[in-house]
Design an enzyme around this catalytic site. Structure first.
Site, PDB file in Angstrom:
ATOM      1  N   ASP A  62       0.853  -1.185   0.000  1.00  0.00           N
ATOM      2  CA  ASP A  62       0.000   0.000   0.000  1.00  0.00           C
ATOM      3  C   ASP A  62       0.892   1.240   0.000  1.00  0.00           C
ATOM      4  O   ASP A  62       2.064   1.169   0.393  1.00  0.00           O
ATOM      5  CB  ASP A  62      -0.920   0.013   1.221  1.00  0.00           C
ATOM      6  N   SER A  63       0.329   2.345  -0.433  1.00  0.00           N
ATOM      7  CA  SER A  63       1.088   3.590  -0.447  1.00  0.00           C
ATOM      8  C   SER A  63       1.374   4.093   0.969  1.00  0.00           C
ATOM      9  O   SER A  63       2.255   4.918   1.171  1.00  0.00           O
ATOM     10  CB  SER A  63       0.330   4.666  -1.227  1.00  0.00           C
TER      11      SER A  63
ATOM     12  N   TYR B 122      -0.376   8.561  -2.724  1.00  0.00           N
ATOM     13  CA  TYR B 122      -0.269   8.324  -4.151  1.00  0.00           C
ATOM     14  C   TYR B 122      -1.437   8.950  -4.911  1.00  0.00           C
ATOM     15  O   TYR B 122      -1.344   9.179  -6.113  1.00  0.00           O
ATOM     16  CB  TYR B 122      -0.281   6.817  -4.441  1.00  0.00           C
ATOM     17  N   GLY B 123      -2.534   9.172  -4.212  1.00  0.00           N
ATOM     18  CA  GLY B 123      -3.778   9.584  -4.861  1.00  0.00           C
ATOM     19  C   GLY B 123      -3.755  10.939  -5.536  1.00  0.00           C
ATOM     20  O   GLY B 123      -4.672  11.278  -6.276  1.00  0.00           O
TER      21      GLY B 123
ATOM     22  N   ASN C 103      -5.823   1.284  -4.094  1.00  0.00           N
ATOM     23  CA  ASN C 103      -6.683   1.430  -5.263  1.00  0.00           C
ATOM     24  C   ASN C 103      -5.999   2.216  -6.369  1.00  0.00           C
ATOM     25  O   ASN C 103      -6.172   1.902  -7.554  1.00  0.00           O
ATOM     26  CB  ASN C 103      -7.984   2.129  -4.861  1.00  0.00           C
ATOM     27  N   THR C 104      -5.220   3.229  -6.018  1.00  0.00           N
ATOM     28  CA  THR C 104      -4.548   4.051  -7.018  1.00  0.00           C
ATOM     29  C   THR C 104      -3.529   3.227  -7.802  1.00  0.00           C
ATOM     30  O   THR C 104      -3.451   3.307  -9.033  1.00  0.00           O
ATOM     31  CB  THR C 104      -3.870   5.262  -6.347  1.00  0.00           C
TER      32      THR C 104
ATOM     33  N   CYS D 154     -10.940   3.221  -1.356  1.00  0.00           N
ATOM     34  CA  CYS D 154      -9.702   3.652  -0.720  1.00  0.00           C
ATOM     35  C   CYS D 154      -9.606   2.847   0.559  1.00  0.00           C
ATOM     36  O   CYS D 154     -10.602   2.698   1.279  1.00  0.00           O
ATOM     37  CB  CYS D 154      -9.715   5.149  -0.419  1.00  0.00           C
ATOM     38  N   THR D 155      -8.422   2.335   0.854  1.00  0.00           N
ATOM     39  CA  THR D 155      -8.301   1.406   1.978  1.00  0.00           C
ATOM     40  C   THR D 155      -8.463   2.075   3.345  1.00  0.00           C
ATOM     41  O   THR D 155      -8.594   1.382   4.350  1.00  0.00           O
ATOM     42  CB  THR D 155      -6.947   0.673   1.918  1.00  0.00           C
ATOM     43  N   HIS D 156      -8.461   3.394   3.392  1.00  0.00           N
ATOM     44  CA  HIS D 156      -8.761   4.078   4.650  1.00  0.00           C
ATOM     45  C   HIS D 156     -10.255   4.015   4.994  1.00  0.00           C
ATOM     46  O   HIS D 156     -10.642   4.061   6.158  1.00  0.00           O
ATOM     47  CB  HIS D 156      -8.362   5.557   4.563  1.00  0.00           C
TER      48      HIS D 156
END
Length: 246
Positions: free
Chosen positions: A7-8, A39-40, A71-72, A181-183
Site C-alpha cells: 500500500d502507499s 499516491y492519490g 486502489n490508485t 480507498c483502503t482508509h
C-alpha cells in the site's frame, strides 16, 4: 504460502486485517511507502515508478503472491506489475467489481464509488462496472476522508459534515457504495449510518478474500499468521497504527 501486501501508506492495513481473519497465509509481509504517501494526488508515471520499486522489494522477500491494497496503484500500475512478476499480483479494483456483481443482481442498481482523486480520474471502477452491465454509476473524489481517518476521526459531527459536503449533491441514493480507498473501511459504520442499512458497502479487504476463495485453492491454516511490517519511512509509526487497526 508467503503473502505480500503493498500500500502507499497505512490504509492497506484494513485489507491485511481481512486477509489475516481469512487465515490463508502462514506469513504476511506488509510494505507501506509511507515516505511518499499519498499516491492519490500523483501522476501516472510516478505511481508506476514507485510501484515497480515496491515490486523489487517483494521479489527480494520471495513472496508467493502479492496483494495490491492501494486502489490508485491497482488503477494505474497493476498490469505492469503483473508483467514484471513471476507470482500472482492481485488488485483491489477487480475484486471490488467482482463483489458488486456477486452482491447486486439488478443491473439497474445505483452504485457510488468514493476514492482518491487519482482513482476517480482513472475511471477504472466505472469502466469495469459498465463492462459488467451496470449503468447507474457515480464517482466521487473524497480525499478529505484520508487525513480524517489518520487523525482518528471515525464518527461524529465533523465527519458527518464532510459527508454532507461530498454527498449532498448526489443524483441518487446508492444501492451500493464502493469504498475505493483502503482508509474508508474505518469509517464504514458511519457511512452505513449516513446512507442507511439498504445501501450495501463494498469493502476492499472483504472483496479480496472473496476473490481468493473463488479463484485460488487456499487451505486454511490453524495457527495465527506471522506478520512482518516494513515502511519506507518511520516503520515504528506503522507498527503502532497496525496495533490499533488490527
Amino acid at each position: 504460502m508467503r503473502l505480500g501486501v503493498f500500500d502507499s501508506g497505512v490504509g492497506g492495513l484494513s485489507v491485511l486485517k481481512s486477509l489475516l481473519q481469512a487465515k490463508f497465509f502462514k506469513e504476511c509481509i506488509y510494505y507501506g511507502d509511507t515516505a511518499r504517501v499519498p499516491y492519490g494526488v500523483k501522476d501516472k508515471e510516478t505511481i508506476i515508478k514507485f510501484s515497480l520499486e515496491a515490486l523489487d522489494f517483494f521479489k527480494k522477500e520471495k513472496v508467493d503472491m502479492l496483494i495490491i491494497a492501494c486502489n490508485t496503484v491497482s488503477a494505474y500500475a497493476l498490469e505492469i506489475l503483473r508483467a514484471n512478476a513471476s507470482f500472482p499480483v492481485i488488485g483491489v479494483i477487480d475484486a471490488g467489481i467482482l463483489a458488486v456483481k456477486n452482491s447486486l443482481k439488478n443491473k439497474d442498481s445505483k452504485i457510488l464509488v468514493i476514492a482518491t482523486q487519482a482513482t476517480v480520474n482513472s475511471h477504472a471502477y466505472k469502466q469495469g462496472l459498465l463492462k459488467s452491465g451496470f449503468f447507474h454509476i457515480e464517482e466521487k473524489a473524497t480525499g478529505l476522508f484520508v487525513p480524517m481517518v489518520e487523525e482518528g476521526i471515525l464518527k461524529g459531527k465533523f465527519l458527518n459534515s464532510a459527508f454532507d459536503y461530498y454527498f449532498s449533491g448526489l443524483s441518487f441514493k446508492p444501492d451500493a457504495l464502493i469504498l475505493a480507498c483502503t482508509h474508508f473501511p474505518l469509517i464504514a459504520q458511519s457511512l452505513q449510518n449516513y446512507f442507511g442499512e439498504k445501501t450495501k458497502l463494498i469493502h476492499s479487504g472483504e472483496a479480496i478474500v472473496w476473490q481468493l476463495n473463488q479463484e485460488y485453492t487456499l487451505a486454511k491454516i490453524q495457527q495465527e499468521s506471522i506478520v512482518k511490517f516494513y515502511a519506507s519511512s518511520d516503520v515504528e509509526k506503522l507498527k503502532k497504527i497496525a496495533k490499533l487497526w488490527l
